[in-house]
Design a protein around this motif. Structure first.
Motif, mmCIF file in Angstrom:
data_model
loop_
_atom_site.group_PDB
_atom_site.id
_atom_site.type_symbol
_atom_site.label_atom_id
_atom_site.label_comp_id
_atom_site.label_asym_id
_atom_site.label_seq_id
_atom_site.Cartn_x
_atom_site.Cartn_y
_atom_site.Cartn_z
ATOM 1 N N HIS A 175 56.925 41.022 35.431
ATOM 2 C CA HIS A 175 56.543 42.437 35.390
ATOM 3 C C HIS A 175 55.129 42.565 35.976
ATOM 4 C CE1 HIS A 175 60.033 42.968 32.942
ATOM 5 N NE2 HIS A 175 59.527 42.316 31.900
ATOM 6 N N PHE A 176 55.003 43.375 37.016
ATOM 7 C CA PHE A 176 53.696 43.597 37.657
ATOM 8 C C PHE A 176 53.081 44.866 37.085
ATOM 9 C CE2 PHE A 176 51.376 45.913 41.024
ATOM 10 C CZ PHE A 176 50.323 45.034 41.212
ATOM 11 N N VAL A 177 51.859 44.754 36.537
ATOM 12 C CA VAL A 177 51.178 45.892 35.911
ATOM 13 C C VAL A 177 49.852 46.129 36.640
ATOM 14 C CG1 VAL A 177 50.221 46.865 33.791
ATOM 15 C CG2 VAL A 177 52.207 45.325 33.689
ATOM 16 N N PHE A 178 49.770 47.269 37.313
ATOM 17 C CA PHE A 178 48.522 47.706 37.951
ATOM 18 C C PHE A 178 47.895 48.778 37.055
ATOM 19 C CE2 PHE A 178 46.248 50.896 40.397
ATOM 20 C CZ PHE A 178 45.355 50.135 41.120
ATOM 21 N N THR A 179 46.666 48.536 36.610
ATOM 22 C CA THR A 179 45.978 49.466 35.711
ATOM 23 C C THR A 179 44.712 49.977 36.379
ATOM 24 O OG1 THR A 179 46.812 48.294 33.767
ATOM 25 C CG2 THR A 179 44.932 49.767 33.437
ATOM 26 N N LEU A 180 44.582 51.296 36.424
ATOM 27 C CA LEU A 180 43.378 51.932 36.954
ATOM 28 C C LEU A 180 42.766 52.779 35.840
ATOM 29 C CD1 LEU A 180 41.657 52.404 39.545
ATOM 30 C CD2 LEU A 180 42.948 54.526 39.846
ATOM 31 N N LYS A 181 41.596 52.363 35.394
ATOM 32 C CA LYS A 181 40.876 53.129 34.375
ATOM 33 C C LYS A 181 39.935 54.103 35.075
ATOM 34 C CE LYS A 181 41.074 49.523 30.831
ATOM 35 N NZ LYS A 181 40.292 48.664 29.917
ATOM 36 N N ILE A 182 39.995 55.355 34.656
ATOM 37 C CA ILE A 182 39.245 56.425 35.314
ATOM 38 C C ILE A 182 38.260 57.013 34.313
ATOM 39 C CG2 ILE A 182 39.426 58.624 36.535
ATOM 40 C CD1 ILE A 182 42.354 57.877 37.143
ATOM 41 N N PHE A 183 36.966 56.945 34.652
ATOM 42 C CA PHE A 183 35.914 57.497 33.809
ATOM 43 C C PHE A 183 35.252 58.643 34.583
ATOM 44 C CE2 PHE A 183 36.319 52.962 33.049
ATOM 45 C CZ PHE A 183 36.523 52.901 31.679
ATOM 46 N N GLY A 184 35.318 59.845 34.010
ATOM 47 C CA GLY A 184 34.748 61.013 34.680
ATOM 48 C C GLY A 184 33.770 61.733 33.780
ATOM 49 N N SER A 185 32.698 62.263 34.380
ATOM 50 C CA SER A 185 31.703 63.019 33.616
ATOM 51 C C SER A 185 31.176 64.162 34.477
ATOM 52 C CB SER A 185 30.546 62.112 33.179
ATOM 53 O OG SER A 185 29.878 61.587 34.300
ATOM 54 N N ASN A 186 30.809 65.235 33.807
ATOM 55 C CA ASN A 186 30.251 66.417 34.466
ATOM 56 C C ASN A 186 28.946 66.761 33.758
ATOM 57 O OD1 ASN A 186 29.651 69.040 35.462
ATOM 58 N ND2 ASN A 186 31.796 69.374 35.938
#
Length: 573
Positions: free
Chosen positions: A429-440
């Motif tokens: 099983h191939f797992v690609f994880t992209l964690k996204i941190f956003g701030s304004n």
């Protein structure tokens, strides 16, 4: 002044010369007098001698000449006194002469000094004359400049008068523009507030729409035939698509051993659907990850059904899969949101689960030939629902090019093997994880989303795959983890008190992204060949069971009915 000084010096010198001449004349006169006196003295001496002779000769006549002698003595005394006076006068003349000589020497020295000063003054006068000529020339030039500047001043004064009039008009316009700017700033501030509120409303409505569609959605994609030899009449007839309005684009029919099995999903893509058609339907889920939600997208299906093609794609813009297209959308959208004050940071990681063992596909020196075992990775969940894997390589990414290079590295490290179903079958099983941190900073908002893109290992029955030895062990581990995934989804749908996340590394890894307000999309990929009809039926049945689950909100009534029909068909499928 120098000339006047020279003139006075010349006059003074002339007077000194006249005085010197007078002194010399007096000296000569006195010399003559002295000579005369000396001659007289000599004469007198001769006379005295004669007198003595006469006295001697006339001693006898002394008595008679007594009176004459007395007179001679008196004369002698007078002459003596006169000589004394002359001597005194002569001494005085000498002293005066010495004083005059000294004065003459002094005056001569002064004259030499004045002559030297006059020579220097002449040179200085020449330099001053040259400087005066230069000053006169400069003055003449400056006079011309002054006249020019006076003309320019007159012109500038005239312009200043016009400028004063213009300034008054400009100040009037400035006050008016200032009021306009103030009004525009107020309107801009209100518009920015409306944009922020609209963005919040968009996120809310976007999430509501996805919830109405179902927090777990199922898409089905039919792979096209791989070669002309497979495209005979029998092969083309096993899969068809209902033409009714209700099931258009959502239904699929499968002929297996003379039985027609009908299934309905959120979306069905036939064999002619392009990669772009597929991505358009699921792009809203990618936006949810940017909005701060946890998103999971699975690619499920038998070996060789096109899972990896759907997720990864092939080289070429039109052949890109879900993963590269999702990243392009994320980076493009994050850049467009910078104008609204948003700043994003992305972290990517890639792993595979092989025989229930986690492998880091981005670890230095990692290759597909690496044997099982080695470093042990531990999955941890915190109270905020964030998942970490110990010692897993996490890389900051700033563009799609960064992710593309990581995907290429991971593709060379993934475990593949040969089975009767596929020459290059993914065995993990191939797992690609992209964690996204956003701030304004302007609004103080912060979001933290996760996008999991998963290419599941090929599902296949043991009798069909012909796996033995190590491949048999791999197939059993794959089927076990897929079964655990379905158990977790069904337990969440039934709101069971216990959800068996720990039955599989895959489900435990994705625990925070399954259920709750997370978004899950399962892509079931099926093969159109008649030889794969049995595996296709199993995949469609599994997807139908997942499609029937209600997580988050109730699904559409028509879909629930379709799901019931599909469940009834499972008894004889």
């Amino acid at each position: 002044m120098v000339q006047d000084t020279n003139k006075r010096l010349q006059e003074y010198n002339s007077s000194l010369q006249q005085y010197n001449s007078n002194l010399q004349a007096d000296t000569s006169k006195n010399g003559e007098i002295i000579s005369k006196l000396q001659r007289e003295k000599s004469a007198m001496m001769e006379a005295m001698t004669n007198l003595k002779d006469l006295n001697n000769s006339m001693k006898n006549q002394l008595d008679s000449s007594m009176s004459s002698q007395k007179e001679a003595i008196r004369v002698k005394e007078e002459l003596r006194k006169e000589v004394e006076c002359l001597r005194a006068d002569l001494q005085q003349v000498r002293e005066d002469r010495d004083q005059s000589v000294a004065q003459l020497n002094t005056l001569t020295a002064e004259l030499a000094t004045y002559s030297e000063q006059a020579r220097k003054s002449s040179k200085d006068s020449e330099l001053l004359r040259i400087k005066a000529a230069a000053f006169e020339e400069t003055c003449s030039s400056q006079q011309e400049q002054i006249e020019t500047l006076q003309k320019q001043l007159a012109v500038a004064t005239e312009k200043l008068k016009h400028a004063d009039v213009t300034a008054i008009e400009a100040m009037t316009g400035y006050e008016s523009q200032k009021e306009t700017i103030k009004d525009l700033e107020e309107r801009l501030a209100y518009a920015e507030f409306q944009i922020i509120e609209a963005d919040k409303l968009r996120k809310k409505l976007h999430n509501t729409i996805l919830e109405l569609k179902g927090n777990i959605r199922v898409f089905c994609r039919v792979r096209p035939f791989l070669s002309d030899t497979d495209s005979n009449g029998q092969e083309e007839a096993i899969i068809s698509y209902p033409s009714s309005v209700e099931n258009a684009g959502r239904g699929i029919d499968l002929m297996n051993q003379g039985q027609k099995c009908s299934f309905s999903y959120d979306k069905v893509f036939d064999h002619s659907a392009s990669q772009d058609d597929v991505f358009v339907e699921m792009s809203q889920l990618v936006q949810s990850a940017l909005d701060g939600y946890k998103v999971c997208i699975f690619a499920y299906g038998q070996t060789g059904s096109g899972k990896t093609y759907t997720m990864m794609g092939k080289p070429g813009r039109d052949q890109k899969g879900i993963i590269p297209r999702s990243l392009e959308q994320i980076f493009k959208t994050s850049q467009s949101l910078e104008s609204q004050g948003w700043k994003y940071c992305m972290q990517a990681s890639m792993l595979e689960i092989y025989n229930e063992t986690i492998r880091d596909l981005l670890a230095p020196g990692r290759s597909s030939s690496e044997m099982p075992g080695g470093k042990q990775y531990t999955i941890k969940h915190d109270s905020q629902g964030n998942t970490t894997v110990s010692d897993l390589t996490t890389t900051n990414v700033f563009s799609t090019a960064d992710v593309t290079s990581l995907l290429e590295k991971a593709s060379h490290s993934r475990s593949v093997g040969k089975t009767q179903m596929n020459e290059q079958s993914s065995r993990s099983h191939f797992v690609f994880t992209l964690k996204i941190f956003g701030s304004n900073e302007s609004t103080g908002q912060q979001v933290q989303g996760v996008l999991n893109l998963i290419d599941l290992a090929g599902s296949e029955r043991l009798t069909k795959s012909g796996a033995t030895g190590e491949r048999l062990k791999e197939t059993q581990a794959i089927n076990k983890s897929l079964s655990a995934l379905s158990d977790v989804i069904f337990a969440i749908a039934k709101n069971d008190d216990h959800v068996p996340f720990r039955n599989s590394k895959l489900t435990y890894l994705l625990q925070p992204c399954l259920g709750g307000d997370s978004k899950t999309l399962m892509f079931v990929n099926v093969s159109p060949e008649a030889s794969s009809a049995g595996e296709t039926l199993c995949s469609l049945r599994f997807a139908s069971r997942v499609n029937a689950c209600e997580i988050g909100v109730a699904r559409r009534q028509t879909q629930s009915k379709s799901s019931s029909d599909n469940s009834n068909r499972l008894s004889y499928g």
